[in-house]
Design an enzyme around this catalytic site. Structure first.
Site, PDB file in Angstrom:
ATOM      1  CE  LYS A 410      -3.983  -2.166   2.316  1.00  0.00           C
ATOM      2  NZ  LYS A 410      -3.382  -3.750   1.845  1.00  0.00           N
ATOM      3  CB  VAL A 449      -0.028 -11.789   5.857  1.00  0.00           C
ATOM      4  CG1 VAL A 449       1.329 -11.579   5.235  1.00  0.00           C
ATOM      5  CG2 VAL A 449      -0.338 -10.746   7.107  1.00  0.00           C
TER       6      VAL A 449
END
Length: 629
Positions: A410, A449
């Site tokens: 990001k 994740v």
């Protein structure tokens, strides 16, 4: 009657069993003689009676010695029945010997007949009771299908036969040699038979017992099974069963990493331990998803000391307890030191780093939840930017050898404050790396994740259990996914490869469309999606719209200037950065804006930084907007 018998004392059950055998053995001898002579009524003289008594008493003593009366009948295994057969053969030998000594008229052929009559009278009732009790115990058990008729599948079946939760009714196996056979009394069928099994036997679940099947094969199979109206569960891996981490009957939901189909690359043992082994290692944010896994991985590399730095008291307590248990189980020697503290207090950090002579730092402390940071701009910037800066400055003053920042995808062309703050943290470390030569700084950038605190997977699973709906922000949104252990291993290895100022990018594989992920999770739960075409479906998917600062697509690289490395899953990105004087000036102005809580100025400074921040809409900061009313 049967209930009282099953719940009687062990001594009472043994007495009943011995009493039955005391009657059954002479009866078996009598039946053997009757069959031998072809008569129902056989003349039993004193010599024959004495032989029967001697045989019965000695046989019972042999059975006691072999442990028959210690075995619980309902759990008797094939080994116990093999021993029973041995005991009966010994009993037949005693019968022959005693008849010779008492001069009884017992034909030798009747000894062979006796073996079979004794087996019928002694073994068959035990088998009957075992099967009866097993059926009674599984009266409320759910019928399940086991996929895989190999060793793990057979072990799972045997374990479930004594379980009150699941009752196996059939095996499914792709091996044609096993199909149309029986194992443990259950048929072995092919995959196309699943539909019929689920209808005829009322099966709602299928348990995967795939042994060491590779991820790609596992993914292909799970996608095939998603077509059937069955909830897909999986048995523990053989390695976990052998090591004692799990029991064969501990079935669980299919993990979403099974759907990624990524074959794990074995870590380079020398690389992963280069900056950890026999060194003092510190992990910030040690109680978080990535931080805690970094601690587990680092502990196994035998550091001199492992220091856990965490602001949340409970998270620190939980990971410390887990690591202490891991240390004991795997006989590890490292000292584990738990420290409560914030990365925003530079003096405290300096004291810690200097006192313990820290050599390697993994900086995982950060606010990572995009919408929350959008609503709390100042705290997000304080923690992610200044927390990284203060931690880095403290590392330089304490003479830390290596500092590894855990970054995010990001940070690439960010549309939110969280991503921009992480990109700015990268710029700070790159500038500091140019300013001095004592501490080596590098950063590792990767995507989502699985199983982290902000992951969609546990959210979807919770929504499915509640009966829906599943909420997805946008039908076209995609994300990269990686398992926490794989990401952590790659962070450790990438950190060891750093030469100073490096931005490492992890190979995240193929991106996953979130709506497809939601649909697969519904199917793997044995449910159907509720749509306009299927109004009777179980779970509806609702689109709620992109949240503040959220992007449809995430990227891992800012530009095309990327190089490979010695590791197949790690790349190096060469990206622009500021010199330290410019960076320091920006930080100074940003600090002042944060201190005075001028949120709009903070946003403008983030836009000014070379972080490619593409702001979307008005700032949704809670406090700023509330103060304007």
């Amino acid at each position: 009657m049967l209930y009282h018998l099953l719940n009687a004392k062990r001594s009472t059950k043994r007495l009943i069993t011995v009493g039955y055998d005391f009657i059954a053995i002479p009866l078996a001898i009598y039946l053997a003689l009757a069959l031998r002579h072809g008569e129902v009524l056989v003349n039993i003289n004193n010599h024959t009676a004495a032989t029967m008594i001697i045989t019965t008493i000695i046989s019972l003593l042999v059975f006691v010695k072999l442990g028959f009366y210690r075995a619980v009948i309902r759990f008797m295994a094939s080994k116990a029945f093999t021993s029973l057969t041995l005991g009966i053969l010994i009993s037949a030998a005693v019968l022959g010997s005693s008849s010779f000594l008492t001069q009884a008229n017992v034909p030798r052929s009747s000894l062979i007949i006796y073996v079979f009559t004794a087996l019928a009278l002694l073994a068959l009732p035990r088998l009957f009771i075992r099967n009866l009790v097993s059926q009674l115990g599984q009266s409320g058990a759910k019928p399940v299908i086991i996929y895989g008729a190999g060793q793990q599948g057979v072990q799972l079946c045997q374990s479930l036969l004594s379980s009150r939760d699941y009752k196996p009714v059939a095996f499914i196996d792709d091996d044609r040699k096993k199909q149309n056979t029986q194992i443990n009394g259950l048929p072995v069928l092919a995959q196309p038979d699943l539909e019929l099994l689920s209808q005829q036997r009322g099966c709602k679940k299928i348990l995967l017992a795939l042994g060491n099947t590779g991820f790609s094969q596992r993914k292909k199979l799970i996608e095939q099974l998603a077509r059937y109206p069955l909830e897909v569960l999986t048995a523990p891996a053989v390695a976990d069963i052998v090591s004692g981490k799990a029991r064969i009957e501990e079935v669980r939901e299919v993990e979403i990493d099974d759907l990624l189909g990524r074959e794990a690359v074995s870590p380079d043992a020398q690389l992963i331990g280069r900056n950890i082994r026999n060194k003092v290692v510190l992990v910030t944010g040690a109680g978080g998803s990535i931080g805690s896994e970094l601690c587990r991985q680092a502990l196994r590399q035998n550091p001199k000391q492992l220091i856990l730095l965490e602001l949340n008291e409970f998270s620190l307590y939980a990971i410390e307890q887990e690591l202490q248990q891991l240390k004991q189980q795997e006989n590890l020697a490292a000292d584990i030191i738990s420290i409560l503290g914030s990365v925003q207090r530079q003096n405290r950090l300096e004291t810690i780093f200097t006192t313990f002579k820290v050599q390697t730092i993994y900086h995982a402390a950060a606010y990572k939840h995009v919408p929350l940071v959008e609503h709390n701009v100042v705290e997000g910037v304080r923690n992610n930017v200044f927390g990284t800066w203060y931690c880095a400055e403290a590392a330089i003053k304490a003479g830390v050898e290596r500092f590894v920042l855990v970054s995010t995808d990001k940070a690439v062309r960010p549309t939110n404050v969280m991503g921009t703050s992480k990109r700015l943290a990268e710029l700070v470390l790159q500038a500091l790396n140019q300013r001095q030569q004592d501490t080596l700084f590098c950063m590792v950038r990767f995507g989502n994740v699985l199983g982290s605190s902000g992951s969609v997977v546990p959210l979807f699973r919770r929504q499915i259990k509640q009966g829906g709906p599943i909420t997805v922000t946008h039908p076209d949104i995609i994300r990269y996914f990686m398992t926490i252990p794989e990401a952590s291993q790659l962070v450790l290895q990438a950190g060891a490869m750093g030469k100073g100022g490096d931005v490492f990018v992890l190979d995240m594989g193929e991106p996953v469309k979130i709506v497809n992920l939601a649909k697969k999770m519904i199917q793997l739960s044995g449910l159907s999606e509720k749509t306009d075409n299927n109004p009777d479906g179980d779970i509806e998917i609702q689109f709620t719209g992109l949240r503040p600062g959220e992007k449809l697509y995430e990227e891992l690289l800012i530009g095309d200037n990327v190089e490979g490395s010695s590791h197949p899953r790690i790349m190096t990105a060469n990206e622009i950065y500021l010199e330290w004087p410019e960076t320091h000036n920006l930080l100074h102005r940003l600090d002042k804006a944060c201190h005075e809580f001028r949120v709009e100025d903070v946003i403008n400074l983030l836009l000014e930084a070379p972080a490619a921040y593409n702001k979307q809409g008005d700032c949704p900061d809670w406090v700023m907007n509330a103060s304007r009313r």
